[in-house]
Structures are given as C-alpha cells and as structure tokens.
Design a protein around this motif. Structure first.
Motif: not given
Length: 763
Positions: A407-423
């Motif tokens: 929905a928002t830029l902030a939520e997107k970036y939080a999820a983005l960082v989590e995904e990069i960390a997981a990979i």
C-alpha cells in the motif's frame, strides 16, 4: 480493423520467412566453417573478400563462415549458430533482440567487419566511453584479420587523434561523442578543420536506449560568454517559498509554478511592482522560474551530484555521470547558486542535434539489444526498422516471480529489506535495481544496518562499474545499482572467474530485485535480463507500492479498492492487473510524447539539411567571394591588391559567421515559440500547425538576413593579406565551446521520488 490485422499478419509471416531463411543460411555456413579450418589466414581473408561484390554481400554462408573462423583463431570464441544468425540479420539492416549473456559484443564486431568488407565505414555506437574502448581493443584481432582498421573515440581524445580515429574502417564511439563531433564540425570555417569522416553504417549497441529512450535528447554546442548568477537574492527568496501555498508542482513532476500568493511574496521581497510587467517578465521572472525549477524539480543525488565543489549531471536513464555536459546555462547557474557553488561561465547555444536526428544522418542503421520487441512500434515509426528476435543458445531457466505489491512506500521498503536479508542469508547473490543515486545509497545504508556489506554502483562510483558488476554474481554478494546495472558487462555466476559457478547455480543463481516498476516494461526487462544468462538459473522480483510514481501517474483518477494485510501487502489479481494497467498508460503517454516531439523536431531537422547544404557550398567553393563581390562591387574593387585565395577565405569566414549566427538565433527563437505554443490552443489554433507556420516564415527571413549582414560586415571589416579581422568588429567566434545535453527524456525520472524528473520543463 481487418486491414490492420492483415498488415500485422503479413509482417509476422515476413518475419517468419526471414527467420527460416536465416537459419538455412547459418546451417550452410556451419558446414563451410569446418572446411575452412584447413585454410591459411590469408586464404580465409581472401575468401571473405570474394564473398562481397559491388558493396553487397553475395555469398552469405561463405562470409559467415570466414567471420566464424577468424573469431575462433583470433579471439578463441566459436560463434553459436544463433550468433551467426544475428550477424546475418544485422547485415540485412534489422534491430536484433538477443538476451543478456548471448554474446552481442562478438555479434556486433562480426557484423561491423562484414559491412567494412563491402567498403562501408561503420560507426559501432556504444552507450559509454568504457565500452567503446573495451570492445574496440577486445575485437581488434578479429577486425585486423581481414586487413581492416579499428579505433575508438572517447570524450578525452584530442582533436588530432580524434580525426585519425575517424578514418578507421570500424569506429567504436559513444553516441553522444558522435553527435557532438557533428555539431563541432558544423562550426568550422575551413574544410581542413573537419574531424569526423563520414560513415555509411551506424550499428547501435543497446539500440532501444539510443534509438528510443534518449532519441529526443538534444545535444547542445554552446559558445562562451561570462556567466550570470541568477542573483543570490533571488535564490534566497525562492528558498523561503513554501510548497502548495507559494508554488505547486504538477502531478507528473515535470513543471512547477508560482501561486498568486507566491508571486506576491516574491514581488514584496524583491521590491518590484509586478513580476509580469514588461520590464520584469524577460529578466527577473525568468530567473525566478529558473531558481524555482532548480529548487523543486532538480534533486541532489537524483538529477545531479556535487563533487569537489562542482556540479555533475546524472544521466538518469543509465544512472551515470553525464561527463562534460550541463543544463541550459540559466538552469545550470540556478542549481549552482542553490548549492552555494561558484557559478560557472554561461554561453549561448550555437547548435543543437537530437540523437534521433543524428541517427537519421546515416544511410543505414541497424542495432542490437536485449529488449527490442517492446520498442517495435517506435523503431518502425521513427526509423523504418524491423525487429528480429534471436533465439537463446540455451533455454531460459530464470523464474520471474509475480510483483509484490504494498500500500505504501514505507511498507514496501520494509518488506524489500527483509527479502534481501532472507536471500542473502542463503548465500545466493542479489542484484537490487534502484531508480536513482539517493535511493541506492539509502537502501545500501539500510542493508548495512542489517549487517550486510553491499556494493553500490551508481553515478558516484561508475569508474568501478566493471569490477563491481564482474563480481556481482559471487556467493554472498549484494549489489545495489541504479539503472546502469552494468549494461554491456556480463554478471557471471561465481564471480568474474566463475570459480564458484556450480555452487551459486545450486543456490538458485543470481536474484534480481527491482525496487519499483519502471515507466515501461522494457526497462523492467532490461533489469530482469541481468539474471539467467546462458541457461543459468536465476530469479527476478519487483516490489511495488501504490505510492510509486508509475502507479500514481498511470492510475491518476482511478482508485484500487483492496484491503492490504497487516504488513501492507496487497495480494490480489486485481492489484496485479491494476499495476500492469498503470504501466501501460505511462508507456502510451511516452509514445505520444515521442510522436508529438518528433513532429516539432522534424521541421527543424529539415531546415538543418538546408543549412548544411549551404555551409558545404560556402566551404567547398568560392561562392562566398562571388556573392559578396556581386553584392558589394565597390568594396571588392578596393581589395584588388589582396591575393585572390585570401579574399576567398575572408569572404568564406564572413558568410559562415553570419550564417551560423542566424541559425543560432533561429534555434533560440523557435525554442521560445515552443515554450509558449500551448497558448495557441486557447485561441483554437493547432499548436503544431502554428509552430510550423512560424518556423517556415522565420527560416525564410534567416537566409536573407544572413546574406545582408555578411554584406554589411564585408563593407566595413578590415581585410588584408592576413585575412578578415572579424575580431576588431566584435564578430569573433567564441573563444571556447562546450557540449551539454538538455534532459528532454520523459523516461529519465526517479521511480520512487515524489518528483520524477526535470523532464520537459522547457516544453
């Protein structure tokens, strides 16, 4: 509609026939290749020369086989059949689509060599200096195998060396340098000063970028005059204005304007009655608007960076520093003043040339890229070029995951960082594609806070590009890159030496993550194409938010009624369809902008042809002296003691000076007309028709004025054995010139910034 469908079916059938025919020729060349291995180098080269006749390739299988033998012997590279097919389609004048890692560099060199064997000089057009030098040196043994010459031209090459480089049979050069040399050659007053030798073929690497994305970018040649600060006072006044109440930025981020309250505030602080009075509108208002554009539309670390006390522009479509380039001088000065830098010298525009206009100067244009199909309409409409898709040598194994929408830029970036960390935790290498320098650095900082050590590739460190990209596929690597993403340099699994290739492949190959959708799916696919080279596994994934520019602008006036989850993620087919719809809308807008801008540019391009013909006439004959002698016989008689050659040279300098000055004035006038042409619509006139009417009328006056002014100068300037002393009349050409590009590219925006780009602020 039936006729339209019939046309496209016919085009598809023709493409299929070409494809089948090409594959048959390639099979014949592969059979010939094995036989040619028994021949000497000279015999192979002689056979290649015999395969061409009258400037055309007569024996295509033989030529392809000879080129393949040369590549094998001199480069240690045995072309795949699909590469030979690509060479054949280039020689036929197509734009070919080849996936990343399929060997376009070798294909381009083989095709260029084929053209050169027919007696045509080839400009192999690259997107930057690094690739021009690298590819010219890498492919040199192949070219020289056939007794042909190859060179590279870069921005730092001196005029003498540059002139010599252009004489080679195959010249690797960045597209901007080719254009700037055309502009510089259009300012010469003697033919011996010409730098660029003509070429018959332009073979364009990253053709979609050059021919479409940046086709309308005007390259500008400017002449020196003292710089003018838009005044510190104006900069300070504008800095105190408040967005929304004092000025408003358009939704598309391409224009900004004062409100009534803002105008009143500026008038009070500057102590003037009205910004819009006749005495202020041409001076103070222009500077206020420039300062406002500099403040609101040009963002540090997005559109420019500050290095060692100087301003460096960012070519946003590639994420690189645009070396030796600048904005139109008032805007350049406004940004320098905004940043508290020393204001550099200004200048007047001497000439301009769009990349599209530059490419149309070549008798033959062809090209190669990884993403041509999506640009088929533009390539056909503006260049008459056909697209040929070349199959992959090995089947694609990359997995393209559906977008993750938030929905928002902030939520997107939080999820983005989590995904990069997981990979990253698995050891799988990750390449993150961002939209501007600021975003790349902010994301890198967030990743460092999570214990990662990302490599950052953007305009601030593009000199390290090859090294960073070469290692981006190694185990545990996280690379954050702007759109430059190392185009032209393969990302090999396991690092540059591929030592850990198999281990990385087992982990899933390179994972490519986009921080937002681009304004066109073609740019998305460019990023995706960094993974999955030569049959390697890979992953691509884009994160999207409803606050991204492409969604806001493409979906303007529409609303998506969905319920996001607790983390802000929106998981629904409707959301996926909505994002795709928004992107299609922006793609349509870009095509329309391109088409409209082309109409404006085309008339000036046609007028330039007339100017070029007039310059050639004056340079290559004694027409200037004959015309001035006829128009001012008394003055000509006074020069009886001056040698004829000196008089011819003097007359030529006078006539060319005033022709070039009149053309520069014409460009400036038409730029002003285009600025205000939208007002014609209010009067129910068609803007483009009115623009054409004015351009034709003014051009007719230009020709006559240039001659009249030349006659006036001829009658009063001192002419002796030393020639015409124009400097005594204040008519000397600029003591210094420089080049820059005006950002007229609607693609060149930041994907996630609130303000997209300077775009077309002067339109």
């Amino acid at each position: 509609m039936g006729a339209f469908n019939w046309f496209w079916k016919a085009m598809g059938a023709q493409s299929e026939r070409n494809d089948k025919k090409s594959k048959a020729i390639v099979e014949d060349s592969a059979a010939a290749h094995s036989r040619l291995r028994e021949l000497s180098d000279e015999e192979v080269a002689q056979l290649a020369r015999g395969a061409v006749c009258g400037g055309e390739v007569k024996d295509k299988p033989a030529l392809l086989a000879c080129l393949a033998v040369a590549a094998e012997r001199k480069l240690g590279l045995v072309p795949f059949n699909v590469q030979s097919q690509a060479v054949l389609r280039l020689l036929s004048g197509d734009v070919i689509q080849m996936a990343t890692g399929e060997g376009k560099t070798l294909v381009g060199a083989m095709a260029a060599t084929g053209f050169a064997l027919t007696g045509q000089r080839v400009h192999l057009v690259t997107v930057n200096n690094y690739l021009a030098v690298r590819d010219a040196e890498w492919m040199r043994p192949l070219v020289e195998f056939f007794d042909l010459s190859v060179s590279s031209v870069t921005e730092k090459l001196a005029p003498g060396a540059r002139r010599e480089a252009y004489l080679a049979d195959i010249v690797y050069a960045p597209v901007n340098e080719l254009g700037f040399d055309v502009l510089r050659d259009n300012q010469i007053s003697d033919r011996s000063q010409t730098v660029q030798a003509p070429a018959q073929v332009a073979l364009v690497d990253e053709a979609d970028s050059v021919l479409v994305d940046e086709a309308l970018v005007p390259l500008v040649l400017a002449g020196s005059r003292p710089g003018t600060d838009p005044t510190g006072q104006i900069t300070a006044v504008v800095a105190r204005l408040k967005e929304d109440s004092d000025f408003r930025v358009a939704e598309d981020g391409r224009t900004v304007s004062l409100t009534e309250d803002g105008a009143a505030k500026v008038e009070r602080e500057l102590g003037i009655d009205s910004l819009y009075s006749e005495e202020n509108i041409g001076a103070i208002l222009v500077k206020v608007n420039l300062a406002l554009h500099a403040r609101a539309l040009l963002i540090r670390d997005v559109h420019y960076i500050v290095v060692d006390g100087g301003l460096q522009l960012i070519d946003a479509s590639r994420g690189r520093v645009a070396d030796l380039q600048r904005w139109p001088d008032g805007l350049q000065a406004a940004v320098e003043s905004k940043e508290g830098l020393e204001v550099s010298d200004g200048g007047r525009i001497l000439d301009t040339l769009t990349l599209q206009e530059l490419m149309r100067r070549y008798p033959r244009v062809c090209g190669m890229t990884g993403t041509a199909v999506e640009a088929t309409d533009q390539l056909r409409q503006f260049y008459g070029l056909h697209v040929s898709v070349i199959d992959r040598n090995k089947e694609l194994r990359r997995f393209d995951e559906a977008d993750r929408i938030y929905a928002t830029l902030a939520e997107k970036y939080a999820a983005l960082v989590e995904e990069i960390a997981a990979i990253h935790a698995t050891g799988q290498p990750v390449l993150v594609g961002t939209h501007d320098v600021a975003e790349s650095e902010e994301l890198a900082e967030a990743l460092r806070a999570r214990g990662m050590d990302p490599s950052v590739l953007n305009a601030k460190n593009d000199a390290e590009e090859a090294r960073i990209v070469a290692e981006a596929g190694d185990i545990g690597r996280v690379t954050v890159s702007t759109q430059m993403a190392g185009r032209g340099t393969d990302i090999k699994l396991g690092g540059a030496d591929e030592a850990d290739h198999d281990r990385v492949a087992e982990l899933g190959g390179l994972a490519v993550i986009g921080t937002a959708r681009y304004r066109t799916s073609r740019l998305d696919n460019q990023l995706r194409g960094r993974a999955g080279r030569q049959g390697d596994p890979g992953l691509s994934l884009f994160f999207v938010s409803l606050e991204d520019d492409v969604v806001r602008q493409g979906g303007e006036g529409e609303e998506l009624q969905v319920q996001p989850g607790a983390d802000g993620r929106i998981e629904s087919k409707r959301a996926q369809e909505f994002v795709a719809h928004c992107q299609r809308v922006t793609e349509g807008q870009l095509l329309e902008i391109h088409a409209q801008t082309w109409k404006y540019n085309q008339l000036l391009a046609d007028q330039r042809i007339i100017i070029d013909e007039r310059r050639a006439q004056l340079l290559d004959s004694d027409a200037a002296w004959q015309e001035l002698e006829e128009r001012a016989p008394q003055r000509a008689a006074e020069l009886a003691d001056v040698p004829l050659e000196t008089k011819i040279t003097a007359a030529r300098e006078i006539m060319l000076f005033h022709l070039d000055l009149a053309w520069a004035d014409h460009l400036e006038l038409m730029d002003d007309v285009r600025e205000s042409i939208h007002l014609r619509a209010i009067a129910r006139e068609t803007p483009i028709d009115e623009y054409h009417r004015i351009a034709v009328r003014e051009f007719k006056e230009l020709a006559q004025r240039a001659v009249d002014d030349a006659v006036e100068t001829f009658q009063k300037v001192r002419i002796d054995t030393g020639g015409a002393h124009l400097d005594e009349e204040g008519l000397a050409r600029p003591s210094a010139t420089w080049t820059y590009m005006v950002s007229d590219n609607p693609l060149a925006g930041a994907g996630n910034s609130v303000l997209s780009s300077i775009g077309n602020i002067f339109r």
